[in-house]
Design an enzyme around this catalytic site. Structure first.
Site, PDB file in Angstrom:
ATOM      1  NE  ARG A 203      77.385 -30.216  38.720  1.00  0.00           N
ATOM      2  CZ  ARG A 203      78.060 -29.875  37.609  1.00  0.00           C
ATOM      3  NH1 ARG A 203      78.299 -28.605  37.322  1.00  0.00           N
ATOM      4  NH2 ARG A 203      78.443 -30.802  36.777  1.00  0.00           N
ATOM      5  CB  SER A 252      76.103 -36.294  41.346  1.00  0.00           C
ATOM      6  OG  SER A 252      76.292 -36.828  40.066  1.00  0.00           O
ATOM      7  CD  GLU A 322      76.282 -32.191  42.053  1.00  0.00           C
ATOM      8  OE1 GLU A 322      77.403 -32.736  41.911  1.00  0.00           O
ATOM      9  OE2 GLU A 322      75.453 -32.079  41.141  1.00  0.00           O
TER      10      GLU A 322
HETATM   11  C1  LIG Z   1      68.535 -38.447  37.619  1.00  0.00           C
HETATM   12  C2  LIG Z   1      69.213 -37.129  37.877  1.00  0.00           C
HETATM   13  C3  LIG Z   1      70.312 -36.757  37.129  1.00  0.00           C
HETATM   14  C4  LIG Z   1      70.959 -35.552  37.375  1.00  0.00           C
HETATM   15  N1  LIG Z   1      72.043 -35.222  36.617  1.00  0.00           N
HETATM   16  C5  LIG Z   1      72.657 -34.048  36.820  1.00  0.00           C
HETATM   17  C6  LIG Z   1      73.784 -33.665  36.020  1.00  0.00           C
HETATM   18  O1  LIG Z   1      74.207 -34.380  35.132  1.00  0.00           O
HETATM   19  N2  LIG Z   1      74.358 -32.468  36.284  1.00  0.00           N
HETATM   20  C7  LIG Z   1      73.901 -31.629  37.252  1.00  0.00           C
HETATM   21  O2  LIG Z   1      74.470 -30.548  37.415  1.00  0.00           O
HETATM   22  N3  LIG Z   1      72.840 -31.959  38.010  1.00  0.00           N
HETATM   23  C8  LIG Z   1      72.208 -33.132  37.820  1.00  0.00           C
HETATM   24  N4  LIG Z   1      71.136 -33.471  38.596  1.00  0.00           N
HETATM   25  C9  LIG Z   1      70.716 -32.578  39.697  1.00  0.00           C
HETATM   26  C10 LIG Z   1      69.671 -31.523  39.317  1.00  0.00           C
HETATM   27  O3  LIG Z   1      68.826 -31.969  38.268  1.00  0.00           O
HETATM   28  C11 LIG Z   1      70.330 -30.197  38.933  1.00  0.00           C
HETATM   29  O4  LIG Z   1      71.109 -29.671  39.976  1.00  0.00           O
HETATM   30  C12 LIG Z   1      69.264 -29.150  38.561  1.00  0.00           C
HETATM   31  O5  LIG Z   1      69.895 -28.024  38.035  1.00  0.00           O
HETATM   32  C13 LIG Z   1      68.427 -28.715  39.745  1.00  0.00           C
HETATM   33  O6  LIG Z   1      67.331 -28.024  39.244  1.00  0.00           O
HETATM   34  P1  LIG Z   1      65.951 -28.012  40.036  1.00  0.00           P
HETATM   35  O7  LIG Z   1      65.034 -27.106  39.323  1.00  0.00           O
HETATM   36  O8  LIG Z   1      65.457 -29.391  40.245  1.00  0.00           O
HETATM   37  O9  LIG Z   1      66.424 -27.363  41.401  1.00  0.00           O
HETATM   38  P2  LIG Z   1      65.948 -27.736  42.863  1.00  0.00           P
HETATM   39  O10 LIG Z   1      66.400 -29.109  43.201  1.00  0.00           O
HETATM   40  O11 LIG Z   1      64.512 -27.430  43.018  1.00  0.00           O
HETATM   41  O12 LIG Z   1      66.824 -26.688  43.683  1.00  0.00           O
HETATM   42  C14 LIG Z   1      68.231 -26.779  43.683  1.00  0.00           C
HETATM   43  C15 LIG Z   1      68.789 -25.480  44.275  1.00  0.00           C
HETATM   44  O13 LIG Z   1      68.438 -24.407  43.420  1.00  0.00           O
HETATM   45  C16 LIG Z   1      67.624 -23.477  44.119  1.00  0.00           C
HETATM   46  N5  LIG Z   1      66.583 -23.016  43.159  1.00  0.00           N
HETATM   47  C17 LIG Z   1      65.692 -23.759  42.474  1.00  0.00           C
HETATM   48  N6  LIG Z   1      64.941 -22.969  41.686  1.00  0.00           N
HETATM   49  C18 LIG Z   1      65.372 -21.705  41.890  1.00  0.00           C
HETATM   50  C19 LIG Z   1      64.997 -20.426  41.382  1.00  0.00           C
HETATM   51  N7  LIG Z   1      64.005 -20.271  40.486  1.00  0.00           N
HETATM   52  N8  LIG Z   1      65.662 -19.339  41.837  1.00  0.00           N
HETATM   53  C20 LIG Z   1      66.666 -19.453  42.740  1.00  0.00           C
HETATM   54  N9  LIG Z   1      67.070 -20.618  43.263  1.00  0.00           N
HETATM   55  C21 LIG Z   1      66.431 -21.738  42.828  1.00  0.00           C
HETATM   56  C22 LIG Z   1      67.042 -24.207  45.306  1.00  0.00           C
HETATM   57  O14 LIG Z   1      66.741 -23.331  46.368  1.00  0.00           O
HETATM   58  C23 LIG Z   1      68.191 -25.150  45.642  1.00  0.00           C
HETATM   59  O15 LIG Z   1      69.165 -24.488  46.406  1.00  0.00           O
HETATM   60  C24 LIG Z   1      70.473 -34.684  38.379  1.00  0.00           C
HETATM   61  C25 LIG Z   1      69.345 -35.049  39.123  1.00  0.00           C
HETATM   62  C26 LIG Z   1      68.708 -36.265  38.880  1.00  0.00           C
HETATM   63  C27 LIG Z   1      67.496 -36.639  39.689  1.00  0.00           C
END
Ligand SMILES: Cc1cc2nc3c(=O)[nH]c(=O)nc-3n(C[C@H](O)[C@H](O)[C@H](O)COP(=O)(O)OP(=O)(O)OC[C@H]3O[C@@H](n4cnc5c(N)ncnc54)[C@H](O)[C@@H]3O)c2cc1C
Length: 334
Positions: A203, A252, A322
């Site tokens: 992560r 998480s 996380e």
């Molecule tokens: C119901 C639920 C279930 C989930 N299950 C999992 C799981 O099984 N496994 C898991 O790993 N995660 C899980 N997550 C967490 C999340 O979905 C992941 O971490 C996902 O990869 C985050 O993507 P995001 O686009 O929403 O990022 P954001 O939440 O928008 O950002 C997360 C991080 O990435 C950075 N970021 C976002 N976009 C960019 C970009 N284009 N360039 C550079 N940096 C960027 C942000 O600055 C921040 O530091 C879950 C979340 C929810 C709500």
């Protein structure tokens, strides 16, 4: 926010006006772009309308003297791993929007170098940073490509998933990622970084606030469509049965410590259902903290700190968050 930064942000917004195809908005309610739906406003929200806009934004930030050392900068995906402060963000949120949501085939690479033509090959697939993981997993499944089944119910974007090295069910981004195109908001360079250079670990990655992922390339294997579908359906069912769904949480809360599960530790510390303000530890999965109507971002912060302290006291294990807290939060009173 200091007057100097406010003026600099005005300059950026003004510089983006002409020829900019995306969105640039002052005082933007960033909560609406996160799954928790909590938190205040961003001083400046920018959604580039294409690759030219990304470069234009980089130049505008530099000309206004804004960088991540002086001003908070947040690359934002689908906001599914974030909690934004109730005070908002006195800086720039850069969200890769609809213009960066696309998927295309990107060629093939033989799995076995020197193999005869027609031998098994890895298919390369390229996707824009805003593409949702379920979209990418489904697109791949339709083409009989295996490797992304685990991502089918993760509500994040490609950009966020690369930065976080998202994963589930024993697989993660680093298993399938070939490279990511990253725009550096400080050097203004767009670079293709391969998987090794990204230093993807549990992560986390080498990427920081100055790095904007604009696209990524994945290497997927040939697979059986029905088996891929069956696997994805099983993941979806498992989540529906064991997790509280995608709304009002950010997945998480804590990373799993080596050899154990954070949810098990929180539950065995007697914390299921524990609440601070409008946020409580989910009854379904103790590593998910769910916000109820009227909740504040600070409640999430306080509950995380309380749970962390109690788990440490009862088990000796210090859980590492996380989810990411963005902006200013108050430390809980001792
Ligand atoms: C119901 C639920 C279930 C989930 N299950 C999992 C799981 O099984 N496994 C898991 O790993 N995660 C899980 N997550 C967490 C999340 O979905 C992941 O971490 C996902 O990869 C985050 O993507 P995001 O686009 O929403 O990022 P954001 O939440 O928008 O950002 C997360 C991080 O990435 C950075 N970021 C976002 N976009 C960019 C970009 N284009 N360039 C550079 N940096 C960027 C942000 O600055 C921040 O530091 C879950 C979340 C929810 C709500």
């Amino acid at each position: 926010m200091s007057r100097a930064i406010a003026t600099a942000l005005d300059e950026v917004a003004a510089a983006l006006g002409e020829g900019f195809r995306g969105v640039a908005e002052r005082d933007y309610p960033v909560a609406t772009s996160t799954t928790y739906r909590l938190g205040g406003r961003a001083a400046l929200y920018v959604e580039p309308g294409g690759p030219d806009d990304v470069a234009r934004l980089g130049r505008a930030l530099r000309e206004a003297g804004i960088d991540s050392a002086t001003t908070p900068i947040l690359p934002l995906g689908r906001g599914s791993n974030l909690v934004v402060s109730d005070h908002g963000l006195p800086g720039v949120v850069i969200r890769m929007g609809a213009a960066a949501s696309w998927i295309e085939p990107a060629g093939r690479a033989l799995l076995d170098e020197g193999a005869a033509p027609g031998a098994a090959a890895e298919e390369w697939v390229r996707a824009g940073a805003a593409t949702s993981l379920p979209q990418l997993a489904n697109w791949s499944a339709r083409r009989g490509l295996t490797g992304l089944e685990w991502a089918v119910a993760i509500p994040g974007s490609v950009g966020g998933a690369v930065r976080m090295n998202a994963g589930a069910y024993g697989s993660e981004m680093s298993d399938v990622l070939i490279s990511a195109s990253v725009f550096d908001l400080c050097s203004l360079e767009l670079e293709d970084k391969d998987r090794t250079a990204l230093e993807l670990r549990y992560r986390t990655s080498i990427l920081t606030e100055r790095h904007l992922v604009v696209a990524a390339t994945f290497g997927l294997g040939p697979g059986d469509r029905r088996a891929i579908r069956a696997q994805m359906n099983s993941h979806r069912r498992h989540r529906a049965d064991t997790q509280p769904g995608g709304a009002n949480n950010a997945g998480s809360v804590f990373k799993n410590p080596p050899g154990d599960s954070a949810g098990r530790l929180v539950e065995s510390s007697g914390l299921k259902g524990r609440r601070v303000g409008g946020v409580r530890v989910s009854d379904l999965h103790a590593n998910f903290f769910v916000a109820e109507p009227g909740a504040h971002a600070q409640d999430v912060y306080d509950l995380v700190h309380m749970v962390r302290a109690v788990v440490y006291e009862r088990t000796g294990i210090d859980l590492e968050p996380e989810i990411r807290f963005v902006g200013r939060f108050s430390e809980a009173a001792e």
